[in-house]
Design a protein around this motif. Sequence first.
Motif, PDB file in Angstrom:
ATOM      1  N   PRO A  47       1.018  -1.241  -0.104  1.00 22.23           N
ATOM      2  CA  PRO A  47      -0.364  -0.014   0.030  1.00 22.23           C
ATOM      3  C   PRO A  47       0.543   1.518  -0.233  1.00 22.23           C
ATOM      4  CG  PRO A  47      -0.603  -1.689   1.681  1.00 22.23           C
ATOM      5  CD  PRO A  47       0.529  -2.597   0.840  1.00 22.23           C
ATOM      6  N   LEU A  48       2.193   1.218   0.832  1.00 24.77           N
ATOM      7  CA  LEU A  48       2.869   2.421   1.048  1.00 24.77           C
ATOM      8  C   LEU A  48       3.178   2.948  -0.414  1.00 24.77           C
ATOM      9  CD1 LEU A  48       4.791   2.084   3.563  1.00 24.77           C
ATOM     10  CD2 LEU A  48       3.043   3.926   3.524  1.00 24.77           C
ATOM     11  N   GLN A  49       4.161   1.452  -1.300  1.00 25.25           N
ATOM     12  CA  GLN A  49       4.587   1.940  -2.849  1.00 25.25           C
ATOM     13  C   GLN A  49       3.351   2.398  -4.233  1.00 25.25           C
ATOM     14  OE1 GLN A  49       5.342  -2.078  -3.543  1.00 25.25           O
ATOM     15  NE2 GLN A  49       7.497  -1.672  -3.061  1.00 25.25           N
ATOM     16  N   GLU A  50       2.065   1.818  -3.590  1.00 26.14           N
ATOM     17  CA  GLU A  50       0.849   2.646  -4.404  1.00 26.14           C
ATOM     18  C   GLU A  50       0.724   3.798  -4.165  1.00 26.14           C
ATOM     19  OE1 GLU A  50      -0.962   0.666  -6.717  1.00 26.14           O
ATOM     20  OE2 GLU A  50      -0.658  -1.510  -6.705  1.00 26.14           O
TER      21      GLU A  50
ATOM     22  N   GLY B   5      13.952  11.080  -4.492  1.00 26.91           N
ATOM     23  CA  GLY B   5      14.090   9.645  -5.046  1.00 26.91           C
ATOM     24  C   GLY B   5      13.687   9.065  -3.768  1.00 26.91           C
ATOM     25  N   ILE B   6      13.899   9.045  -2.865  1.00 26.47           N
ATOM     26  CA  ILE B   6      13.054   7.561  -2.267  1.00 26.47           C
ATOM     27  C   ILE B   6      10.818   7.873  -2.505  1.00 26.47           C
ATOM     28  CG2 ILE B   6      12.062   6.930  -0.120  1.00 26.47           C
ATOM     29  CD1 ILE B   6      14.259   9.241   1.442  1.00 26.47           C
ATOM     30  N   VAL B   7      10.734   9.016  -2.753  1.00 27.90           N
ATOM     31  CA  VAL B   7       9.354   8.149  -3.528  1.00 27.90           C
ATOM     32  C   VAL B   7       9.266   7.770  -4.436  1.00 27.90           C
ATOM     33  CG1 VAL B   7       6.833   9.501  -3.748  1.00 27.90           C
ATOM     34  CG2 VAL B   7       8.649  10.598  -1.611  1.00 27.90           C
ATOM     35  N   ALA B   8       9.963   7.878  -5.341  1.00 31.54           N
ATOM     36  CA  ALA B   8      10.517   7.590  -6.676  1.00 31.54           C
ATOM     37  C   ALA B   8      10.849   6.073  -6.885  1.00 31.54           C
ATOM     38  CB  ALA B   8      11.280   7.713  -7.442  1.00 31.54           C
ATOM     39  N   ARG B   9      11.579   5.837  -5.890  1.00 35.05           N
ATOM     40  CA  ARG B   9      12.144   4.275  -5.501  1.00 35.05           C
ATOM     41  C   ARG B   9      11.042   3.334  -5.364  1.00 35.05           C
ATOM     42  NH1 ARG B   9      16.967   2.103  -5.860  1.00 35.05           N
ATOM     43  NH2 ARG B   9      17.360   3.692  -7.113  1.00 35.05           N
ATOM     44  N   LEU B  10      10.466   3.886  -4.471  1.00 32.15           N
ATOM     45  CA  LEU B  10       9.045   3.255  -3.448  1.00 32.15           C
ATOM     46  C   LEU B  10       8.506   3.123  -4.521  1.00 32.15           C
ATOM     47  CD1 LEU B  10       8.581   2.241  -0.345  1.00 32.15           C
ATOM     48  CD2 LEU B  10       7.430   4.702   0.030  1.00 32.15           C
ATOM     49  N   ALA B  11       7.590   4.133  -5.265  1.00 33.18           N
ATOM     50  CA  ALA B  11       6.549   4.153  -6.459  1.00 33.18           C
ATOM     51  C   ALA B  11       6.674   3.113  -7.627  1.00 33.18           C
ATOM     52  CB  ALA B  11       6.649   5.223  -7.172  1.00 33.18           C
ATOM     53  N   THR B  12       8.116   3.241  -7.477  1.00 33.68           N
ATOM     54  CA  THR B  12       8.393   1.471  -9.242  1.00 33.68           C
ATOM     55  C   THR B  12       8.930   0.504  -8.531  1.00 33.68           C
ATOM     56  OG1 THR B  12      10.878   2.805  -8.795  1.00 33.68           O
ATOM     57  CG2 THR B  12       9.633   3.800 -10.527  1.00 33.68           C
TER      58      THR B  12
END
Lengths: 312, 375
Positions: A47-50, B5-12
């Motif tokens: 969910p965090l990734q999403e 960068g952290i968000v981008a890594r998490l997002a991908t």
Amino acid sequence: MDSVNGAVWVLVLPFALAAVALLAAAANAALDGRTRGVSTTSGWVAPLQESARLLRQQRRTLPGADSLLWRIGGAGLVVAAVLKVLVVPFGGFTFADLSVGLVWFNAMDVLLWALWWLLGWGANSAWSLVGGYRFLAQALSYELPLMFALTAPAIGAGSLRLLDIQDAQSGLWFVVWMPVAFLVFAASVVAFSSWGPFQTATGRDAAGGVIGELSGVDRLVVLAGRYMILVAGAAFSVPLFFGGGSGPWLPAGVWVVIKTLAVVALLLTVRRLFPTLRPERLAEVALVLIMPLVLVQVAVAAVIVVVNGGAL
Amino acid sequence: MGVKGIVARLATGRIHVFILEIPGHLMLRMQVEASIAARGWVLAEAPADADVLLIVGEAPDAFIEIADGVWNQIPSPRHRTSVAAVAAISETLDAVPAVLRDEQQQSRDARQRPQHVIGGSAESEHSDGSDSSGDGHGDGAMDMEGMDMGMDMDMSGPAGIPLASGDESDRDGLEMDIIHLTLGPVLPDWPAGLVVHCTLHGDVIGDAAMEFLPGTGTNKSLDAIPAGLPAGPTTRAAMLCDAAGYLLAVAGWETVALKVRRIRDGLITGNAPEQMAVRLSRVYRQLERSRTLRWSLAGIPKAVDIGARTVLLGWLESAAAHLAEGELEPDGSVWPASLEDVRTALLGQELSVARLIVACVEPSRIAELSGAVHG
């Protein structure tokens, strides 16, 4: 003093609800991850990734979309979920001690009819519209049994006020002598969240249905709202059927949260055990079989209250 | 690395891939899906839900146009790529996260996008019927009667999109609830290359026309098995599991669909076939026992002599038999003999039932069925 306290807590409430919803979504993703054979950790962070992914994503709109109604439908889910929890008592404390708390909950869940439909309508896409139709068809099936199921605890306590309903269960939890009402209530919670076995409105077979055209933060708000409604429904079952904050050692508020999480866990399990119930099949069973059962439940509760002179 | 960068890594970390399967590349598609699942990524349910458009197989012109339409609808950051051989899958997928994280390239791409998405939804960009059927091939069981597809509609609606219409043929007499919807070729859990042009009354199919868009690959999917992979019965079992996964996904039992797909992935990647056989029999028992599934699927009118549950259990049973090296051929039920049979079965059905009916046809048979019309 109490009102100051309440004012602070009411600011915390939406975030707390969102946190519990995140936990529910994570647990669900972890269970699914185990089925798929990916590591459980990657399930928990899903969910965090999403969320990160959707926050980074572009919002989109479609030609001819009714943007205002569409966005209202999306954001409304979160609002409805928070409004539902306002009347839930945490022990002796409640955000809004309405004398008609039960009816308030019912009003909020009728609001969901409009919100899901607006989501389906606003996108101006055939699949979304089909999703909207599906939700309404499903809502026709669950709403009447739900309304009658809600009257059972009210009869048991002789009040529509949630604090009274909770206190009436000091002897015996309502779930023990109102099992049918609880089951119908739990199923309705899943249904008005358009989730699990009642997910046709957002189903993959309709390319996502009402959420099929959403992206970016709009989608995030709807997906979060869906889990928040689910959690709000679970939280509401605690004062109705599980004696509210009663329990040993721990403070009442903590017990409410623990019981809520237990009900959420139950719902997550149910999702894995049952396939989707298609709305047109559901109508038959809901109106021919479930409705009479709920009415019998209400009658039994009423007779018990009259004979016993109050709740058991 | 900053917050961005952290968000981008998490997002991908959990990329949503929208697969456009070119007919004839069934094996390749199964391999791709297995790689996607192994990475913890997911299959997108609609273009709006996708990060990546992945074309599986070599796309003929008709599919390039369709891919362009889908591509326009995918929100940024996005990536479009294709894969034509099993050996290239892992390299292609590995390259994806970096592209999605590349902010400069993504914002350049975002600036070049048209201001408005073209086409109302996943399917309407080719609902005018001019792109794929107009170029002389692929109009297998095309039945243009009653298909006005925007020719004589007024353009008075919002953004020039015609309003829903109503006429005397409408079964419920409601005004303005006739809409045209094209099912496929881009729809999750839908057979590759199949297109059904529907005239809907609300969400009930009033009229339908079937079309099959041929791909470049050989339609004998078994020929497409790359060297070094388990062939024969195991592959056949994997294909049956794949079909069963589709049907379960359409029927809406996600957790069991995941289980069946995991078995399929295990079979095509050659991991411990004995273990897969055990899992298969476990899933089979779970499905057989489920009364809810029996009840939910029993609601499909048996216009044709076929039950979705029977088909589903039949596929899994026969997959198990293939794994046990036994020979269990389907009980010779001939439905459908052609796409026309499928079309007849769809008429008068609600959309979710229609999708179940289509899912009851093994995806690998679609090409063969469309051929049955010509021959």
